[in-house]
Scaffold this active site. Structure first.
Site, PDB file in Angstrom:
ATOM      1  N   ASN A 169     115.086  26.780  40.649  1.00  0.00           N
ATOM      2  CA  ASN A 169     116.410  26.474  40.095  1.00  0.00           C
ATOM      3  C   ASN A 169     116.245  25.885  38.701  1.00  0.00           C
ATOM      4  OD1 ASN A 169     116.441  25.619  43.275  1.00  0.00           O
ATOM      5  ND2 ASN A 169     118.249  26.788  42.714  1.00  0.00           N
ATOM      6  N   HIS A 190     116.785  23.143  45.445  1.00  0.00           N
ATOM      7  CA  HIS A 190     117.617  23.358  46.628  1.00  0.00           C
ATOM      8  C   HIS A 190     116.745  23.361  47.877  1.00  0.00           C
ATOM      9  CE1 HIS A 190     115.972  27.444  46.560  1.00  0.00           C
ATOM     10  NE2 HIS A 190     116.419  27.573  47.800  1.00  0.00           N
TER      11      HIS A 190
END
Length: 288
Positions: A169, A190
């Site tokens: 991410n 995440h």
């Protein structure tokens, strides 16, 4: 909610198809111009192109088909021009993917249930970043992947080498200066747990080394001069203090000074004294 999800699904598919099509247009146009006009263009410049062409013409005329003579420079420069077209395509695709990504809502840090639209939006938001390496894989072999991560929102300091590290991410990743990643080291903003999606930014300080196959989970805050051991896991929301080594789930203080500090020490002669030790120096200046 279902209607919105369907709408975002259609948008994602169409935006990807449109991006691939539009990105290919300038590359195709450049290659078409190269095929039709490049030989005449270089010959019109004169030396050294016309000289080389005149030298090769009698050698090739008796051996190769006339089309080779007509497109002499096309065959000579096919590989570099092909790579140029590839770079034009990738640059256009990167810009279009970034633009298309803006049509998907960005989720703030926090927990999201699997039965909500947020889970789907997260997957759609990340798919552009996930797809791009499949098209840019050739250049990734020769170039650091750092610019690609930065293009998708990652904040990376100076002299940091991402290399074969993997950032899941980039928009939730902050990396300081002079950091290094071992093979397949993972930074993830995440994690899925018990039917929920947890999102939080990962932060790395300066002079951090993440060992091979190490996994850093969302919310981790790693200080300066830290070594994350190979094959270790940094759990979510873990804070690792500076000047430590993270191994076996705990931070161990480093006994030696980091390399960055050693580089600033004078070469030769006694090491500098700490202020607390100055009282131990006799009046004649000799060390005890």
């Amino acid at each position: 909610m279902r209607a919105r999800s369907v709408g975002y699904s259609i948008y994602m598919v169409l935006s990807i198809m449109a991006s691939l099509t539009i990105a290919a247009i300038p590359a195709i146009l450049f290659f078409g111009w190269f095929l039709l006009h490049f030989t005449n263009f270089l010959n019109s410049i004169g030396f050294p192109f016309s000289t080389l062409y005149d030298w090769a013409l009698p050698l090739l005329s008796g051996t190769f088909d006339p089309i080779v003579i007509q497109y002499f420079w096309v065959f000579v420069l096919f590989v570099p021009v092909g790579l140029t077209c590839y770079a034009i395509f990738l640059g256009s695709l990167l810009g279009l993917f970034k633009l298309s990504r803006r049509g998907i809502p960005f989720l703030e840090d926090g927990y999201y249930s699997s039965d909500t639209e947020a889970w789907l939006l997260y997957e759609y938001y990340e798919i552009y970043y996930v797809l791009f390496p499949y098209f840019a894989g050739f250049f990734s072999v020769f170039l650091d992947t750092k610019p690609r991560h930065q293009a998708f929102g990652c904040k990376i300091g100076n002299n940091t080498v991402v290399g074969n590290g993997r950032l899941f991410n980039p928009e939730r990743t902050i990396i300081g200066d002079n950091c290094f990643f071992g093979y397949d080291a993972i930074l993830s903003g995440h994690v899925y747990e018990s039917g929920r999606l947890y999102l939080k930014t990962v932060k790395l300080g300066n002079n951090v080394t993440v060992g091979a196959n190490a996994v850093v989970l969302p919310g981790a805050d790693i200080g300066d001069n830290v070594i994350v051991g190979a094959n270790t896991v940094v759990p979510k929301d873990t804070t690792i203090p500076s000047n430590t080594i993270w191994v076996h789930g705990k931070a161990i203080p480093r006994k030696s000074k980091p390399v960055a500090e050693k580089l600033h020490q004078p070469i030769g002669g006694p090491p500098p004294l700490d202020p607390e030790d100055e009282a131990d120096i006799p009046e004649n200046g000799e060390r005890l």
